[in-house]
Design an enzyme around this catalytic site. Structure first.
Site, PDB file in Angstrom:
ATOM      1  N   SER A 143       0.865  -1.194   0.000  1.00 45.46           N
ATOM      2  CA  SER A 143       0.000   0.000   0.000  1.00 45.46           C
ATOM      3  C   SER A 143       0.892   1.232   0.000  1.00 45.46           C
ATOM      4  O   SER A 143       2.067   1.141   0.383  1.00 45.46           O
ATOM      5  CB  SER A 143      -0.842   0.004   1.284  1.00 45.46           C
ATOM      6  N   TYR A 157      -1.725  -0.764  10.684  1.00 42.97           N
ATOM      7  CA  TYR A 157      -1.932  -1.110   9.267  1.00 42.97           C
ATOM      8  C   TYR A 157      -0.673  -0.781   8.459  1.00 42.97           C
ATOM      9  O   TYR A 157      -0.188  -1.604   7.686  1.00 42.97           O
ATOM     10  CB  TYR A 157      -3.142  -0.356   8.715  1.00 42.97           C
TER      11      TYR A 157
HETATM   12  P1  NDP Z   1     -11.750  -5.626   0.516  1.00 48.29           P
HETATM   13  O1  NDP Z   1     -12.146  -5.508   1.943  1.00 48.29           O
HETATM   14  O2  NDP Z   1     -12.788  -5.331  -0.511  1.00 48.29           O
HETATM   15  O3  NDP Z   1     -11.144  -7.052   0.222  1.00 48.29           O
HETATM   16  C1  NDP Z   1     -10.408  -7.779   1.166  1.00 48.29           C
HETATM   17  C2  NDP Z   1     -10.438  -9.223   0.749  1.00 48.29           C
HETATM   18  O4  NDP Z   1      -9.670  -9.970   1.684  1.00 48.29           O
HETATM   19  C3  NDP Z   1     -11.831  -9.803   0.732  1.00 48.29           C
HETATM   20  O5  NDP Z   1     -11.967 -10.627  -0.395  1.00 48.29           O
HETATM   21  C4  NDP Z   1     -11.881 -10.629   2.007  1.00 48.29           C
HETATM   22  O6  NDP Z   1     -12.720 -11.742   1.776  1.00 48.29           O
HETATM   23  C5  NDP Z   1     -10.437 -11.053   2.112  1.00 48.29           C
HETATM   24  N1  NDP Z   1     -10.065 -11.451   3.463  1.00 48.29           N
HETATM   25  C6  NDP Z   1     -10.143 -10.737   4.600  1.00 48.29           C
HETATM   26  N2  NDP Z   1      -9.738 -11.483   5.637  1.00 48.29           N
HETATM   27  C7  NDP Z   1      -9.415 -12.700   5.127  1.00 48.29           C
HETATM   28  C8  NDP Z   1      -8.940 -13.911   5.684  1.00 48.29           C
HETATM   29  N3  NDP Z   1      -8.710 -14.032   7.006  1.00 48.29           N
HETATM   30  N4  NDP Z   1      -8.726 -14.955   4.876  1.00 48.29           N
HETATM   31  C9  NDP Z   1      -8.962 -14.844   3.559  1.00 48.29           C
HETATM   32  N5  NDP Z   1      -9.402 -13.741   2.970  1.00 48.29           N
HETATM   33  C10 NDP Z   1      -9.618 -12.680   3.751  1.00 48.29           C
HETATM   34  O7  NDP Z   1     -10.508  -4.655   0.334  1.00 48.29           O
HETATM   35  P2  NDP Z   1      -9.462  -4.449  -0.882  1.00 48.29           P
HETATM   36  O8  NDP Z   1      -9.886  -5.157  -2.083  1.00 48.29           O
HETATM   37  O9  NDP Z   1      -9.209  -3.011  -0.933  1.00 48.29           O
HETATM   38  O10 NDP Z   1      -8.166  -5.128  -0.250  1.00 48.29           O
HETATM   39  C11 NDP Z   1      -7.312  -6.000  -0.944  1.00 48.29           C
HETATM   40  C12 NDP Z   1      -5.877  -5.679  -0.575  1.00 48.29           C
HETATM   41  O11 NDP Z   1      -5.514  -4.417  -1.092  1.00 48.29           O
HETATM   42  C13 NDP Z   1      -5.609  -5.627   0.930  1.00 48.29           C
HETATM   43  O12 NDP Z   1      -4.382  -6.257   1.217  1.00 48.29           O
HETATM   44  C14 NDP Z   1      -5.508  -4.127   1.185  1.00 48.29           C
HETATM   45  O13 NDP Z   1      -4.738  -3.844   2.320  1.00 48.29           O
HETATM   46  C15 NDP Z   1      -4.850  -3.682  -0.106  1.00 48.29           C
HETATM   47  N6  NDP Z   1      -4.959  -2.263  -0.406  1.00 48.29           N
HETATM   48  C16 NDP Z   1      -6.180  -1.697  -0.650  1.00 48.29           C
HETATM   49  C17 NDP Z   1      -6.283  -0.363  -0.895  1.00 48.29           C
HETATM   50  C18 NDP Z   1      -7.592   0.302  -1.091  1.00 48.29           C
HETATM   51  O14 NDP Z   1      -7.635   1.537  -1.060  1.00 48.29           O
HETATM   52  N7  NDP Z   1      -8.686  -0.401  -1.307  1.00 48.29           N
HETATM   53  C19 NDP Z   1      -5.087   0.498  -0.970  1.00 48.29           C
HETATM   54  C20 NDP Z   1      -3.862  -0.214  -0.730  1.00 48.29           C
HETATM   55  C21 NDP Z   1      -3.811  -1.536  -0.465  1.00 48.29           C
HETATM   56  P3  NDP Z   1     -13.564 -12.550   2.877  1.00 48.29           P
HETATM   57  O15 NDP Z   1     -14.111 -11.539   3.827  1.00 48.29           O
HETATM   58  O16 NDP Z   1     -14.608 -13.236   2.040  1.00 48.29           O
HETATM   59  O17 NDP Z   1     -12.599 -13.508   3.484  1.00 48.29           O
END
Ligand code: NDP
Length: 248
Positions: A143, A157
Site C-alpha cells: 500500500s 496497518y
Molecule cells: P476488501 O475488503 O474489498 O477485500 C479484502 C479481501 O480480503 C476480501 O476478499 C476478504 O474476503 C479477504 N479477506 C479478509 N480477511 C481474510 C482472511 N482471514 N482470509 C482470507 N481472505 C480474507 O478490500 P481491498 O480489495 O481493498 O483489499 C485487498 C488488498 O488491497 C488488501 O491487502 C488491502 O490492504 C490492499 N490495499 C487496498 C487499498 C484500497 O484503497 N482499497 C489500498 C492499498 C492496499 P472474505 O471476507 O470473504 O474472506
C-alpha cells in the site's frame, strides 16, 4: 502473439471483493486460469460462475489466510484443477484504522495475522512448487501506507504494509533468477476496505475520504496484469499507483 498472461494459473487470495475480485475478472478475461480464495464461499462461487459464463476458467476454495493449512489447500486445489501454479497474488487484507490509544489489540492481531502471516503462508505454499517448476511469480499487495506511516489511526496497518514490502524485497533478493517478485502499492481504491475498523469515528473518516478520492479497483487489476505479462526475463518489482488527487 501471446499476452504473457493467457494460460497462466494465478492464485488470488481475498478474491471475494474489491481488488481481488477485479483482478480475477480482468486476468480471466485475458486468458488466465484463476484460483480464487477467501472466506465468503457464496461470493466466490458467484464469481466463478460469472467468469465461466464469460468463457473464462476459474475454480475456488474457501480459504482463511490465517490458516497455513487452508492456504496450502487453496494452492493444492489450483494444481488439481490446472496442473501447475504460475503466479500467486497475496491480496487478502484488513485495514482496521484507529488510534493506538484505543488499544484495539484484537484488531492489531487480526491485521498482523491476515496482512503479514497470510502473505508468508502464501509464499510458503508456492515456493517449493516454483523451485520444482523452475520459476514462478509472487505478487504481494502492500500500500502507499507501506511507504509512509499514516498516523494517527493507520499505525498498525502501515506496519503490516511496511512488512509486506520488506518481505517482498527479501524474497526478491533470495530468489533472484528463480522467482519474480512484485510489490503493488496502491492509494485509495474502491472496495470494502474502509469498512474494516471497529471504531465508528475512524471508519466514518476513512469512508468520507474514499468517497471523495478512491479510483476503481480495475486500476490495480491492470497494474497486476502488466507485471504478469512481462517477458520471463523482466521482473516488475514495485508499482505505486494513486488517485491523481491523492496527496498522501
Ligand atoms: P476488501 O475488503 O474489498 O477485500 C479484502 C479481501 O480480503 C476480501 O476478499 C476478504 O474476503 C479477504 N479477506 C479478509 N480477511 C481474510 C482472511 N482471514 N482470509 C482470507 N481472505 C480474507 O478490500 P481491498 O480489495 O481493498 O483489499 C485487498 C488488498 O488491497 C488488501 O491487502 C488491502 O490492504 C490492499 N490495499 C487496498 C487499498 C484500497 O484503497 N482499497 C489500498 C492499498 C492496499 P472474505 O471476507 O470473504 O474472506
Amino acid at each position: 502473439m501471446s499476452n504473457g498472461i493467457a494460460g497462466k494459473v494465478v492464485v488470488i487470495t481475498g478474491a471475494s471483493s474489491g481488488l481481488g475480485e477485479a483482478t480475477a475478472r480482468h486476468l480471466a478475461a485475458l486468458g488466465a486460469r484463476v484460483v480464487l480464495g477467501a472466506r465468503r464461499g457464496d461470493r466466490l462461487q458467484a464469481l466463478v460462475e460469472d467468469i465461466r459464463q464469460a468463457g473464462g476458467e476459474a475454480v475456488h476454495a474457501v480459504t482463511d489466510v490465517t490458516s497455513k493449512a487452508q492456504v496450502q489447500a487453496l494452492v493444492a486445489a489450483g494444481r488439481e484443477a490446472f496442473g501447475r501454479i504460475d503466479v500467486i497474488v497475496n491480496n487478502a487484507g484488513l485495514m482496521a484504522i484507529a488510534p493506538l490509544q484505543q488499544l484495539r489489540s484484537d484488531e492489531w492481531d487480526r491485521m498482523i495475522d491476515i496482512n503479514i502471516k497470510g502473505v508468508l503462508y502464501g509464499i510458503a505454499a508456492v515456493l517449493p512448487l516454483f523451485e520444482q517448476q523452475g520459476g514462478g511469480h509472487v505478487i504481494n499487495i502492500s500500500s502507499v501506507a507501506g511507504l509512509k506511516v499514516y498516523a494517527p489511526g493507520g499505525t498498525v496497518y502501515s506496519g503490516t504494509k511496511f512488512a509486506v514490502r520488506a518481505i517482498s524485497e527479501g524474497l526478491r533478493q533470495e530468489m533472484a533468477g528463480k522467482v519474480r517478485v512484485t510489490s503493488i502499492e496502491p492509494g485509495a481504491v474502491q472496495s470494502e476496505l474502509p469498512l474494516g475498523s471497529g471504531d465508528a469515528a475512524s471508519r466514518a473518516e476513512v469512508e468520507a475520504f474514499y468517497q471523495q478520492q478512491a479510483i476503481p479497483a480495475d486500476a490495480v487489476a491492470q497494474a497486476i496484469a502488466y507485471a504478469i505479462g512481462q517477458p520471463a526475463a523482466v521482473a516488475i518489482n514495485e508499482v505505486v499507483l494513486r488517485p491523481t488527487v491523492q496527496d498522501f
